[in-house]
Design an enzyme around this catalytic site. Structure first.
Site, short mmCIF file in Angstrom:
data_model
loop_
_atom_site.label_atom_id
_atom_site.label_comp_id
_atom_site.label_asym_id
_atom_site.label_seq_id
_atom_site.Cartn_x
_atom_site.Cartn_y
_atom_site.Cartn_z
N HIS A 267 0.86 -1.20 0.00
CA HIS A 267 0.00 0.00 0.00
C HIS A 267 0.90 1.25 0.00
CE1 HIS A 267 -3.44 2.50 0.64
NE2 HIS A 267 -3.69 2.26 1.90
N HIS A 308 -2.40 -2.33 -9.63
CA HIS A 308 -3.38 -1.68 -8.76
C HIS A 308 -4.65 -2.52 -8.75
CE1 HIS A 308 -5.94 1.43 -7.00
NE2 HIS A 308 -4.81 2.02 -6.64
N ASP A 365 2.65 5.41 -6.65
CA ASP A 365 3.92 5.31 -5.89
C ASP A 365 5.14 5.18 -6.77
OD1 ASP A 365 1.87 3.50 -3.73
OD2 ASP A 365 2.88 5.38 -3.19
C1 SDX Z 1 -1.46 2.11 -3.31
O1 SDX Z 1 -6.19 0.72 -3.19
C2 SDX Z 1 -5.72 1.89 -3.44
O2 SDX Z 1 -6.40 2.74 -3.98
C3 SDX Z 1 -4.26 2.07 -3.04
C4 SDX Z 1 -3.63 3.40 -3.45
C5 SDX Z 1 -4.26 4.57 -2.71
O3 SDX Z 1 -4.15 5.69 -3.21
O4 SDX Z 1 -4.74 4.36 -1.57
O5 SDX Z 1 -3.75 3.58 -4.83
C6 SDX Z 1 -2.14 3.42 -3.07
O6 SDX Z 1 -1.40 1.32 -2.42
C7 SDX Z 1 -0.93 1.82 -4.69
C8 SDX Z 1 -0.34 0.38 -4.79
C9 SDX Z 1 1.09 0.41 -4.23
N1 SDX Z 1 1.62 -0.96 -4.14
C10 SDX Z 1 2.60 -1.39 -4.98
O7 SDX Z 1 3.05 -0.73 -5.91
C11 SDX Z 1 3.12 -2.78 -4.65
C12 SDX Z 1 3.25 -3.61 -5.94
N2 SDX Z 1 1.90 -3.90 -6.42
C13 SDX Z 1 1.30 -5.16 -6.05
O8 SDX Z 1 1.63 -5.60 -4.77
C14 SDX Z 1 -0.17 -5.24 -6.44
O9 SDX Z 1 -0.26 -4.82 -7.74
C15 SDX Z 1 -1.21 -4.51 -5.61
C16 SDX Z 1 -1.09 -4.80 -4.17
C17 SDX Z 1 -1.09 -3.05 -5.82
C18 SDX Z 1 -2.58 -4.96 -6.11
O10 SDX Z 1 -2.74 -6.28 -5.71
P1 SDX Z 1 -4.01 -7.13 -6.21
O11 SDX Z 1 -5.10 -6.26 -6.73
O12 SDX Z 1 -4.35 -8.10 -5.12
O13 SDX Z 1 -3.45 -7.86 -7.47
P2 SDX Z 1 -2.86 -9.32 -7.44
O14 SDX Z 1 -1.84 -9.42 -6.38
O15 SDX Z 1 -4.01 -10.27 -7.42
O16 SDX Z 1 -2.11 -9.35 -8.85
C19 SDX Z 1 -2.77 -9.82 -10.01
C20 SDX Z 1 -1.67 -10.51 -10.81
C21 SDX Z 1 -0.93 -11.58 -10.01
O17 SDX Z 1 -0.39 -12.51 -10.95
P3 SDX Z 1 -1.23 -13.90 -11.23
O18 SDX Z 1 -1.42 -14.57 -9.88
O19 SDX Z 1 -2.54 -13.47 -11.86
O20 SDX Z 1 -0.33 -14.68 -12.16
O21 SDX Z 1 -0.66 -9.54 -11.16
C22 SDX Z 1 0.57 -9.88 -10.54
C23 SDX Z 1 0.25 -10.84 -9.42
O22 SDX Z 1 1.36 -11.70 -9.16
N3 SDX Z 1 1.14 -8.63 -10.03
C24 SDX Z 1 2.42 -8.29 -10.10
C25 SDX Z 1 2.50 -7.00 -9.57
N4 SDX Z 1 1.28 -6.61 -9.16
C26 SDX Z 1 0.45 -7.63 -9.45
N5 SDX Z 1 3.51 -8.96 -10.59
C27 SDX Z 1 4.69 -8.29 -10.51
N6 SDX Z 1 4.84 -7.05 -10.02
C28 SDX Z 1 3.76 -6.37 -9.53
N7 SDX Z 1 3.91 -5.14 -9.02
#
Ligand code: SDX
Length: 433
Positions: A267, A308, A365
């Protein structure tokens, strides 16, 4: 409610239930499932709440497919271009942009609540010098209930509004004091002659030994970043604030819980993780190795700042910040190889099938740390910077929920543990397999 219904038939009982569809002023249709359990005996299962609306809200609208973000109907691009952060704070809190009279009164209220009780500064001094700023922020904000207990009746709208203003006003003061504690500098008290962003920079970087002049480029950049981080509907930390608030807990406890949730690297902690990742990658020649790790299911590494839950298109905030990176670095006469590296990483990811297939785009971010770094803000303070902006969203949602009829948040579960069994005395027990 809309007049649309969803019919659900239970094959076990052949019973059919009409579930009403809740239509908001914008956004996807949502099924009201409240009658499902009482009528058909089924719960719904949605870990991570990917398809679940927890509440109705008038504050912020996001369209993840279109990459749209609006605060009270105003597009984020227009607010970023034209508004001051306190103007946006007023909008999020009260639902309308302020008139000049309302703005002047609101700005005065915030300005005159920026100081903290001196014992809070003593509290901060009690932390080890290398305490993470978010550990200090979440601890100190929770302790504010011990200092401002005179106005904690959450049923009293005036006391709720005062607590909201105190939190917006004091968050920068506490964040800057946490940084100065780490630096071994004395606290810099808020200067009322400065605006919100200028005052924060002064509290961060002024030293008793000489006159500090706020750089207007830095103040303008912070104003933009605070606006872009101010709210984002039901993200993890805001949902945390609402859940804690639903128990009737005081606002300082709610925002302290929100700070704890924001700190996570999935997050708000991601902005700090992005800079650490860029420094670890170091050079674009190593990008391929890290991209492979990001796609490797056996490797916990993720490309921080990408992906996201809601945006399956560009995060409009990332687009604005990316442009601002260039402007701020140029105006400050700086260059940063990490920006070039970030741009290269973005280019590679956006052409990579794994990222394209999963609609993983840069989020808020990915670029923000480049600007914080250019302003001299250390990486460990990045999430605290996010928190300063997001405090407005947290208290706006807390006020919205507190002012409306609501139930305590209490999700159910799918139980997968042991079924009923009898107690055995310790002498009769055998080690479990
Ligand atoms: C913020 O919710 C909000 O609005 C948050 C926010 C706000 O203003 O409050 O926007 C702020 O928190 C932005 C997000 C910051 N976090 C990151 O940048 C961390 C990296 N991102 C991931 O951890 C992830 O993308 C999330 C946490 C942001 C979203 O997670 P989800 O929606 O649960 O997505 P997921 O984990 O189910 O991913 C879907 C697929 C998966 O692969 P498969 O299982 O389908 O094969 O996408 C992949 C994930 O492994 N994936 C990534 C990835 N993000 C998702 N693979 C590599 N790198 C990534 N960053």
């Amino acid at each position: 409610m809309s007049d649309r219904k969803l019919l659900v038939t239970d094959p076990a009982s052949d019973q059919t239930l009409e579930l009403p569809v809740v239509a908001g002023s914008e956004g996807d249709p949502t099924i009201d499932i409240a009658k499902l359990y009482p009528s058909l005996g089924y719960f719904t299962f949605d870990p991570g709440y990917g398809s679940t609306a927890s509440c109705q809200s008038d504050i912020t609208f996001i369209d993840g497919q279109q990459g749209i973000l609006r605060y009270r109907g105003y597009p984020i691009e227009q607010l970023a271009e034209n508004a001051s952060f306190l103007e946006v704070a007023y909008l999020l809190l009260y639902g309308e942009l302020p008139t000049s009279t309302q703005y002047a009164e609101f700005e005065r209220d915030i300005t005159y609540h920026t100081m903290v009780h001196e014992k809070i500064n003593n509290f901060i001094n009690g932390f080890h010098y290398d305490a993470h700023p978010m550990a200090i922020l979440s601890g100190v904000v929770g302790s504010m209930a011990a200092f401002y207990h005179d106005k904690l009746d959450v049923k009293d709208p005036e006391q709720r509004e005062l607590a909201a203003k105190r939190l917006i006003a004091k968050m920068p003061t506490i964040a800057a004091a946490a940084y100065r504690h780490h630096m071994g500098w004395p606290v810099a008290y808020p200067r009322n002659s400065l605006d919100y962003s200028e005052r924060f920079l002064d509290m961060m970087f002024s030293v008793p030994a000489e006159q500090y002049t706020v750089n207007p480029v830095a103040a303008k950049a912070l104003n933009l970043l605070f606006i872009l981080h101010a709210d984002h509907e039901q993200n993890a930390s805001t949902s945390t604030v609402r859940l804690v608030g639903s128990t009737g807990a005081n606002p300082y406890a709610c925002v302290s819980a929100g700070l704890a949730a924001l700190w996570g690297p999935a997050h708000g902690g991601a902005n700090e993780a992005v800079l650490n990742m860029l420094n670890e990658i170091g050079d674009i020649s190593k990008a391929g190795e890290f991209m492979a790790r990001a796609k490797d299911k056996n490797d916990p590494f993720r490309l921080m700042g990408f992906g996201h839950r809601v945006y399956k298109n560009f995060d409009p905030r990332a687009t604005i910040i990316r442009q601002a990176c260039y402007e701020v670095l140029e105006e400050l006469g700086q260059s940063d190889p990490l920006l070039d590296l970030a741009m290269e990483l973005e280019k590679i990811a956006l052409e990579d099938e794994y990222f394209v297939e999963r609609k993983l785009y840069p989020n808020v971010d990915f670029y923000s740390g480049i600007i914080y770094k250019a302003l001299g803000i250390p990486t460990s303070m990045f999430t605290a910077m996010f928190a300063i902006g997001r405090t407005v969203g947290w208290v706006s949602h807390w006020l919205e929920q507190s002012a409306s009829a609501h139930r305590i948040g209490r999700p159910r579960q799918v139980y997968t543990g042991a079924t009923a069994r009898e107690y055995t005395s310790i002498d009769d027990r055998k080690p479990s397999a």
